[in-house]
Enzyme design. Structure first.
Site: not given
Length: 157
Positions: A84, A52, A81, A54
């Site tokens: 993250c 992801h 999410c 992040e």
């Protein structure tokens, strides 16, 4: 760059990532208006479900020697999410700025799987372990706390 420009840049990077076959997420790590790390989601490109934006941006910052983001801000395309968000809390930026809410994201995008949906993912964490979609159990071990006691013995309380 100011906050509005940085937020717009996350959207632009995420859109570019979509055009390049990726998912619609980007992250900037910023100190005093200067970008020190940036990343887009590479789950599709790498086949890594943890790639992801992040997570990748935090790793990019760490590669430059910055592991504590105190004094830094993070700008993201959408509210993170749970994975993250946990990583962001561990990284400890001064501030997290997101462009789209989870609800706004959910109007146009679904990133769920057989265990959760965008709408249910956060709720999974609040459930008792036995009621979660992912079957989970504690394994049997003679001394499961040994590494934690060892760490405390070496590093103190």
């Amino acid at each position: 760059m100011n906050d509005q420009e940085l937020t717009a840049l996350t959207i632009s990077l995420a859109s570019e990532n979509v055009r390049n076959g990726g998912k619609p997420f980007a992250c900037l790590i910023v100190k005093d208006g200067e970008i020190i790390a940036q990343a887009v989601n590479h789950v599709s490109q790498d086949g890594d479900p943890t790639a992801h934006a992040e997570i990748r941006a935090i790793r990019a910052a760490a590669a430059t020697g910055v592991s504590d983001l105190g004094g830094y801000d993070m700008f993201v395309t959408a509210y993170p999410c749970p994975m993250c968000l946990g990583a962001v809390y561990y990284a400890q930026p001064d501030r997290l700025v997101y462009a789209a809410t989870r609800e706004q994201e959910g109007e146009h995008y679904e990133d769920g799987n057989r265990l959760m949906t965008l709408a249910t993912f956060y709720d999974e964490y609040a459930k008792p372990v036995a009621e979660r979609a992912l079957p989970t159990e504690q394994g049997q071990a003679d001394d499961p706390t040994a590494p934690f006691r060892e760490w405390t013995a070496i590093h103190g309380d």
